[in-house]
Write an enzyme that holds these catalytic residues in place. Sequence first.
Site, mmCIF file in Angstrom:
data_model
loop_
_atom_site.group_PDB
_atom_site.id
_atom_site.type_symbol
_atom_site.label_atom_id
_atom_site.label_comp_id
_atom_site.label_asym_id
_atom_site.label_seq_id
_atom_site.Cartn_x
_atom_site.Cartn_y
_atom_site.Cartn_z
ATOM 1 N N ASN A 7 92.706 80.530 102.143
ATOM 2 C CA ASN A 7 92.111 81.419 102.988
ATOM 3 C C ASN A 7 93.374 82.332 103.590
ATOM 4 O O ASN A 7 94.295 81.465 104.482
ATOM 5 C CB ASN A 7 91.370 80.732 104.116
ATOM 6 C CG ASN A 7 90.855 81.574 105.383
ATOM 7 O OD1 ASN A 7 91.107 82.948 105.134
ATOM 8 N ND2 ASN A 7 90.323 80.970 106.312
ATOM 9 N N LYS A 14 95.699 79.026 105.015
ATOM 10 C CA LYS A 14 95.106 77.695 105.076
ATOM 11 C C LYS A 14 94.531 77.240 103.594
ATOM 12 O O LYS A 14 93.940 78.046 103.099
ATOM 13 C CB LYS A 14 93.868 77.693 106.172
ATOM 14 C CG LYS A 14 94.064 78.063 107.499
ATOM 15 C CD LYS A 14 93.043 77.797 108.056
ATOM 16 C CE LYS A 14 93.097 78.475 109.699
ATOM 17 N NZ LYS A 14 91.829 78.641 110.248
ATOM 18 N N ARG A 91 88.764 83.011 100.235
ATOM 19 C CA ARG A 91 87.879 83.477 101.294
ATOM 20 C C ARG A 91 88.251 85.111 101.124
ATOM 21 O O ARG A 91 89.613 85.206 101.457
ATOM 22 C CB ARG A 91 88.189 82.875 102.641
ATOM 23 C CG ARG A 91 87.239 83.530 103.958
ATOM 24 C CD ARG A 91 87.665 83.193 105.110
ATOM 25 N NE ARG A 91 86.929 83.876 106.023
ATOM 26 C CZ ARG A 91 87.461 84.344 107.372
ATOM 27 N NH1 ARG A 91 88.456 83.414 107.786
ATOM 28 N NH2 ARG A 91 86.833 84.854 108.099
ATOM 29 N N HIS A 180 81.609 86.013 109.465
ATOM 30 C CA HIS A 180 81.277 84.600 109.646
ATOM 31 C C HIS A 180 80.092 84.146 108.767
ATOM 32 O O HIS A 180 79.438 83.262 108.770
ATOM 33 C CB HIS A 180 80.788 84.239 111.024
ATOM 34 C CG HIS A 180 81.893 84.479 111.829
ATOM 35 N ND1 HIS A 180 81.717 84.764 113.346
ATOM 36 C CD2 HIS A 180 83.270 84.000 112.004
ATOM 37 C CE1 HIS A 180 82.877 84.526 113.970
ATOM 38 N NE2 HIS A 180 83.903 84.120 113.214
ATOM 39 N N ARG A 240 87.882 89.140 122.365
ATOM 40 C CA ARG A 240 87.232 90.404 122.153
ATOM 41 C C ARG A 240 86.150 90.691 123.305
ATOM 42 O O ARG A 240 85.359 89.697 123.689
ATOM 43 C CB ARG A 240 86.508 90.161 120.679
ATOM 44 C CG ARG A 240 87.636 90.065 119.764
ATOM 45 C CD ARG A 240 86.927 90.403 118.254
ATOM 46 N NE ARG A 240 87.644 90.190 117.219
ATOM 47 C CZ ARG A 240 87.431 89.142 116.405
ATOM 48 N NH1 ARG A 240 86.336 88.472 116.264
ATOM 49 N NH2 ARG A 240 88.458 88.775 115.470
ATOM 50 N N ARG A 284 88.198 75.682 126.800
ATOM 51 C CA ARG A 284 88.654 74.218 127.647
ATOM 52 C C ARG A 284 89.451 74.712 129.102
ATOM 53 O O ARG A 284 88.931 74.150 130.080
ATOM 54 C CB ARG A 284 89.477 73.408 126.779
ATOM 55 C CG ARG A 284 88.506 72.791 125.633
ATOM 56 C CD ARG A 284 89.595 72.103 124.617
ATOM 57 N NE ARG A 284 90.226 73.136 123.841
ATOM 58 C CZ ARG A 284 90.619 73.135 122.530
ATOM 59 N NH1 ARG A 284 90.713 71.831 122.119
ATOM 60 N NH2 ARG A 284 91.067 74.042 122.046
ATOM 61 N N GLY A 332 80.618 75.760 119.835
ATOM 62 C CA GLY A 332 79.444 75.083 119.521
ATOM 63 C C GLY A 332 79.298 73.859 119.122
ATOM 64 O O GLY A 332 78.413 73.070 119.690
ATOM 65 N N GLU A 383 83.030 75.983 105.935
ATOM 66 C CA GLU A 383 83.191 77.135 105.291
ATOM 67 C C GLU A 383 83.947 76.967 103.997
ATOM 68 O O GLU A 383 83.584 77.574 103.055
ATOM 69 C CB GLU A 383 83.973 78.061 105.876
ATOM 70 C CG GLU A 383 83.092 78.910 107.219
ATOM 71 C CD GLU A 383 83.686 79.336 108.136
ATOM 72 O OE1 GLU A 383 84.312 78.681 108.940
ATOM 73 O OE2 GLU A 383 84.014 80.916 108.160
#
Length: 414
Positions: A7, A14, A91, A180, A240, A284, A332, A383
Amino acid sequence: MMVLVINCGSSSLKYQLFEMETEAVWAKGLVDRIGSDKAILTHKAAFKEETTITTSLRDHNEAIRMVLDALVDQKFGAIESLDEIWAVGHRVLHGGQKLSDSILITPEVIDVIEECSELGPLHNPANLQGIYACTELMPGVPQVAVFDTGFHQTMAPHAYLYGLPFEAYEKYGVRRYGFHGTSHRYVSGRAASLMGQRDDLRIITCHLGNGASLAAVRNGRCIDTSMGFTPLEGLVMGTRCGEIDPAIVSYLMKKTGMTPDQMDDYMNKKSGLLGLSGISNDVRDIEEAALGGNERAQIALEVYCYRIRKYIGSYAAAMGGVDAVIFTAGVGENSITMRRRICHGLEFLGLKLDPEKNSVRGKEQEITVEGSSVKAFVIPTNEELVIARDSVKICSAFEQYERKPNLALVSNFG
Ligand code: ADP
């Protein structure tokens, strides 16, 4: 059978190396600050110590070279020879309207990914760099592209068209693409498995990371999603702004003298939770400040959750109901309080959160009470595994695939 998943971001890379009989991760890592003399590789192979190397890396080619060296390193490596890598999965951000399904990379596919660079100017060129580098360094190994936009290509025109003159779509490709996709596809698929693959399953997937999007998935097909022409639309995200009145753009540009690029930066990097709270883009930090009584932190979290709740309601309307809501990605999967805030007020839909089951982090679990007619689940996304699985599926289908240097590709990229 080993599959390397890559990716590439604009200055990062990554990777994960999968052993596909067991789908176990044999090695993973990250190269950061590519293009500088302080690039950092962090690499970890299963059962081996983690290693970090700081060095000068000019480009993605050098970065991938370094990753491949790390994979076969005697002390820190995971395999003995690069010949063990059976396929590489990349990706790729944008496949436009032409590339929806994952696909074996050929010169023609490269041309389309290049065409789509206009739509994904930060990512597609970097993704291509990764593809070029692997072509040069592992010339006999087939490569597969998996698109972030792919899963959303099943949307109907009424969901992907904007209320602009039709020529904006026809001439310039202005439409909702959605992003996504690999994550929404993975978690909606997992949810369907957990729910026994019933017919006509209506699922709303909430990918809430630093970037965030929702998707409405009926019977495994995406019918709507909150990101649009770019990843800027929809939810309030880390930095964003998400959906705003489009007239605000020209109003603020006139008022402040911002150029189009500065305005872009303002909406993509300075807005969202960061802009609202003035504290951080990280949930956080904002949760902590809100607990300490910081009012802007409290309102930032309210705006964030209210927007998600509104989208869940609209997607339930779009599908004529909903059977499950899925939470995934950083927020999430991990934020117990954000899930509670988002679900608060959704009881009218039939979604009743179980506070005890909801106190879970990063683990697959149903979080609604017994008998809740709409179920909610936490499902950690994966993913990379989807990309690795697609790579196996696609490369296996090419039984006649000749494992020799792909000369067409090599000559294309010099
Ligand atoms: P990306 O979009 O960069 O892939 P991730 O999916 O990794 O992002 O999500 C990162 C975000 O997840 C962080 O910015 C933070 O807001 C949130 N996050 C991670 N862990 C927690 C946690 N324990 N509680 C609340 N939020 C968390």
